[in-house]
Structure formats: structure tokens, C-alpha cells
Design a protein around this motif. Structure first.
Motif, short mmCIF file in Angstrom:
data_model
loop_
_atom_site.label_atom_id
_atom_site.label_comp_id
_atom_site.label_asym_id
_atom_site.label_seq_id
_atom_site.Cartn_x
_atom_site.Cartn_y
_atom_site.Cartn_z
N GLY A 294 -5.28 5.75 0.32
CA GLY A 294 -6.11 4.86 -0.12
C GLY A 294 -5.70 3.72 -0.63
N PRO A 295 -6.28 2.26 -0.23
CA PRO A 295 -7.54 2.23 0.10
C PRO A 295 -7.57 2.31 1.67
CG PRO A 295 -6.94 0.30 -0.58
CD PRO A 295 -5.85 1.06 -0.92
N ASN B 272 1.02 -1.15 0.01
CA ASN B 272 0.00 0.18 0.06
C ASN B 272 0.80 1.22 -0.04
OD1 ASN B 272 -1.81 2.20 0.33
ND2 ASN B 272 -2.75 1.14 2.07
CA LIG Z 1 -2.25 3.94 -0.84
#
Ligand SMILES: [Ca+2]
Ligand SMILES: [Ca+2]
Length: 298
Positions: free
Chosen positions: A282-283, A194
Motif C-alpha cells: 500500500g498504496p 514506499n
Molecule cells: Ca508500502
């Protein structure tokens, strides 16, 4: 083992007790009191309530099952019948076709089937040695139905399993029905990456009862606008999303779209304040601080 039959006792019209023995050992007792109109016809005056249907749990293998009628009031209990039955528990089968990571989840696809289970089979998920949960293999897989007679076309799965960012060892098992050892469908190591948003705060400017904040922020795996939150003296003061044109950012950062800018004005009391701006990942995940600044509100 599932047993059905009937029993009557010449000394009473009440339901007769029957005892079930498996491999010579008492297993269970039941009343032969279920409707059997054919028995009522054959034995006028005794009524129909003389059938039995009994399920006896047994282990896998070959068993001798015998049923006795219990004499009323006392006396020898006649043997109603014995049968030798083979009890088979098929292993669950299946396959883990793919494992992949998204910024917030592991996605697993495959199929699972157990000939002993009519409905969808349960699949267990283990992540880093911990049982994360179960789901059902009930999605369309006509190829499985074509390859395995009796399986039907709905033994597939494609599930998204939420996990934190990081590297995870993921294993899936098909759950044996009704019991017994489960079947490993497959394991894999999945990286869930992420990306952290980046950005820059161009302006933190105090006005008359307000603070104006502007800048840009971009999250490479959010695939669209992201949130921006403003705190005044450590208290949440307002939020916006990116969407303001910033062609300079798009030109400087490969992959960034043309609208990574943000601008908002939040209320603040007169005086000197610390103002901090956070980008919203995000997310999911950690929301980085883009900048803090001090400004004076009139
Ligand atoms: Ca991200
Ligand atoms: Ca089974």
C-alpha cells in the motif's frame, strides 16, 4: 493588437475589404461586414454591415499599425488610420511553496499568475528532466490576491503528482500567456519512499478440497489493513485483507497495530500443490512474496 472601426465605399453597399499593415508590412485582410447601426444612421441607404474587428498577432514591443480600405472596382486605397501601440507580454510570476513526498506521489503547493491571462494559469511539471504534465493554478490563495492587485484570490495550487518510489528532481514552471518564455517557480529533490510489507506465513495446510492459509503481514506506510493474495500452482486462488488480532506482532514490531493477522481458505483439487502467499503493497508498488509451501489436498 485588436483593431475596430468601419469602412464604406460610395460605389457599393457591399462590405469593403480592409488591409492591415504592421510596421509597413502587410499583415492581414478582412471584410468590414459587421453590424454598425450608427453607420447606417449616418449614411442612409448603405446599411449597417460596415464594421470591422480584427485581431493581429504581433511580437512584444512598439508597433505602427495602419488600416487601408480597398477601392472598388480599382483605384487608390485610402488610409483609414494609423496608430502606434505598445504590446507588452508580462512575465508569469509565482512561487513553489513546498514539495514533499508521499509513498506514491510528489505533493507540490504554491501559486502562479500572469497578468495577461484572465483564467487560471497553466503550470508545467518536470520530473527528472521529463515533462510529466500540466495542471491549473486555480485554488484559493487570498494572500496572493491581497499582495498582487488584479490577481484575484484563486491563483494557488496544491497537487499530488503520482510517481514511482525513488528520488526525484522536480521542477515547476508557470506557463507564459499567450506565449513567450515560461517562469521557473522552483525545483526540489523529493524522496518517495514506499515501504515494503513484511510478514510471516504460519500455516499452509491442505484439507478436503481446500488449503487453509494464515499468518500476519504489515506495511508501515499503508496506514491500515493490507491485501493478501494466495496462489495455488502459480494460479490466483483467493484474496483477503489483514484484520485478525495478532497482539504478539504488535508487541514485537514498533508501530504495528494489533490486527495484522490474516486467515483464509482457498479451494484446491485433490493432490499435491505449491501454495504461495503475497502481501499487497500500500498504496502501490511491488508486492512481496511472504512464503511458498507444498501441501497435499485430499
Ligand atoms: Ca508500502
Ligand atoms: Ca504573459
Amino acid at each position: 493588437v485588436h483593431l475596430t472601426g468601419w469602412a464604406i465605399e460610395p460605389d457599393t453597399t457591399d462590405p469593403v475589404q480592409v488591409h492591415v499593415y504592421v510596421d509597413g508590412a502587410f499583415a492581414t485582410a478582412a471584410a468590414a461586414g459587421q453590424p454598425r447601426p450608427d453607420i447606417a444612421d449616418a449614411y442612409p441607404g448603405w446599411g449597417a454591415a460596415h464594421g470591422f474587428a480584427i485581431d493581429v498577432p504581433v511580437s512584444e514591443g512598439t508597433h505602427q499599425v495602419c488600416v487601408y480600405g480597398i477601392n472598388v472596382p480599382t483605384g487608390p486605397n485610402p488610409l483609414l488610420g494609423c496608430r502606434t501601440v505598445d504590446v507588452v507580454n508580462h512575465a508569469a510570476v509565482g512561487f513553489l511553496d513546498s514539495l514533499s513526498g508521499t509513498p506514491s506521489a510528489v505533493v507540490a503547493t504554491g501559486w502562479a499568475y500572469d497578468p495577461d491571462v484572465a483564467g487560471p494559469l497553466q503550470v508545467q511539471v518536470w520530473v527528472n528532466g521529463r515533462h510529466l504534465g500540466d495542471f491549473q493554478a486555480d485554488q484559493s490563495r487570498p494572500d496572493v490576491g491581497a499582495a498582487i492587485p488584479g490577481a484575484g484570490n484563486s491563483r494557488g495550487f496544491s497537487v499530488s503528482l503520482p510517481v514511482a518510489a525513488g528520488t526525484h528532481r522536480v521542477c515547476l514552471y508557470a506557463v507564459n500567456g499567450p506565449s513567450g518564455p515560461n517562469t521557473l517557480l522552483g525545483c526540489g529533490t523529493v524522496s518517495v519512499v514506499n515501504a515494503t510489507p513484511t510478514g510471516f506465513v504460519d500455516q499452509i495446510a491442505g484439507g478436503a478440497g481446500t488449503v487453509a492459509v494464515s499468518g500476519w503481514s504489515w506495511d508501515s506506510d499503508a496506514h491500515g489493513p493490507i491485501g493478501v493474495h494466495v496462489y495455488v500452482d502459480n494460479a490466483f486462488a483467493g484474496a483477503t485483507t489483514t484484520g485478525v488480532p495478532r497482539p504478539d506482532v504488535a508487541a514485537a514490531i514498533p508501530g504495528a497495530d494489533g490486527t495484522t493477522g490474516f486467515a483464509l481458505t482457498v479451494p484446491a483439487a485433490p493432490g499435491k500443490h505449491q501454495v504461495c502467499v503475497y502481501a499487497i503493497n500500500g498504496p502501490a508498488g511491488v508486492n512481496p512474496l511472504l512464503a511458498c509451501g507444498t501441501t497435499t489436498v485430499s
